[in-house]
Scaffold this motif. Structure first.
Motif, PDB file in Angstrom:
ATOM      1  N   SER A 117       0.823  -1.203   0.000  1.00  0.00           N
ATOM      2  CA  SER A 117       0.000   0.000   0.000  1.00  0.00           C
ATOM      3  C   SER A 117       0.862   1.260   0.000  1.00  0.00           C
ATOM      4  N   LYS A 118       2.073   1.176   0.531  1.00  0.00           N
ATOM      5  CA  LYS A 118       2.970   2.340   0.503  1.00  0.00           C
ATOM      6  C   LYS A 118       3.344   2.681  -0.938  1.00  0.00           C
ATOM      7  N   ASN A 136      -8.417   8.106  -5.022  1.00  0.00           N
ATOM      8  CA  ASN A 136      -8.526   7.728  -3.616  1.00  0.00           C
ATOM      9  C   ASN A 136      -9.928   7.199  -3.302  1.00  0.00           C
ATOM     10  N   ASP A 158       0.381   4.437  -2.244  1.00  0.00           N
ATOM     11  CA  ASP A 158       0.376   5.793  -1.679  1.00  0.00           C
ATOM     12  C   ASP A 158       1.343   6.687  -2.458  1.00  0.00           C
TER      13      ASP A 158
END
Length: 136
Positions: free
Chosen positions: A21-22, A40, A25
């Motif tokens: 998920s980073k 998002n 992101d």
């Protein structure tokens, strides 16, 4: 708008749901508004529809959710955003609900400032999960 390709990370079958998920992101941080907010919203909607063991990551340089293999992708481009259900059959099954969207082989395009309806995204994701469940 140019988006840098994020490095992909390899994860094993025991990957945690926030693994990768980073990277997503980081991808989203490089997307300008209003597309970032739109993506998002799409991401949160997908996350709400996938099983808890699904993972996020970067595949083909764009965000993906994986569940028993690649499930769905989403991305921002200079004049639109796209959702990639990874299945021609899923796009065909929802053609009436997608009539207001621009679709092409494997792609659903929508405006950078207007996400696909959450209910539709959930249906598309659940249809893909059902496909994956049948194959295994």
């Amino acid at each position: 708008m140019r988006v840098k390709k994020a490095a992909s990370t390899k994860r094993g079958p025991s990957a945690k749901s926030d693994d990768g998920s980073k990277d997503v992101d980081k991808y989203l941080a490089a997307v300008s508004e209003p597309a970032r907010s739109t993506l998002n919203t799409i991401r949160a909607t997908i996350r709400s529809a996938v099983p808890p063991e699904a993972t996020e990551g970067i595949s083909y340089g764009i965000p993906t959710f994986k569940y028993k293999g690649a499930l769905v992708w989403f991305a921002a481009f200079s004049k639109h955003c796209s959702f990639f259900p990874g299945s021609l059959a899923v796009i065909a099954a929802f053609k009436n609900e997608l009539k207001d969207c621009q679709t092409s082989k494997g792609t659903i395009r929508f405006p950078v400032d207007k996400p696909l309806p959450a209910a539709l995204v959930k249906k598309l994701v659940k249809a893909r999960i059902a496909e994956k469940e049948k194959k295994r």
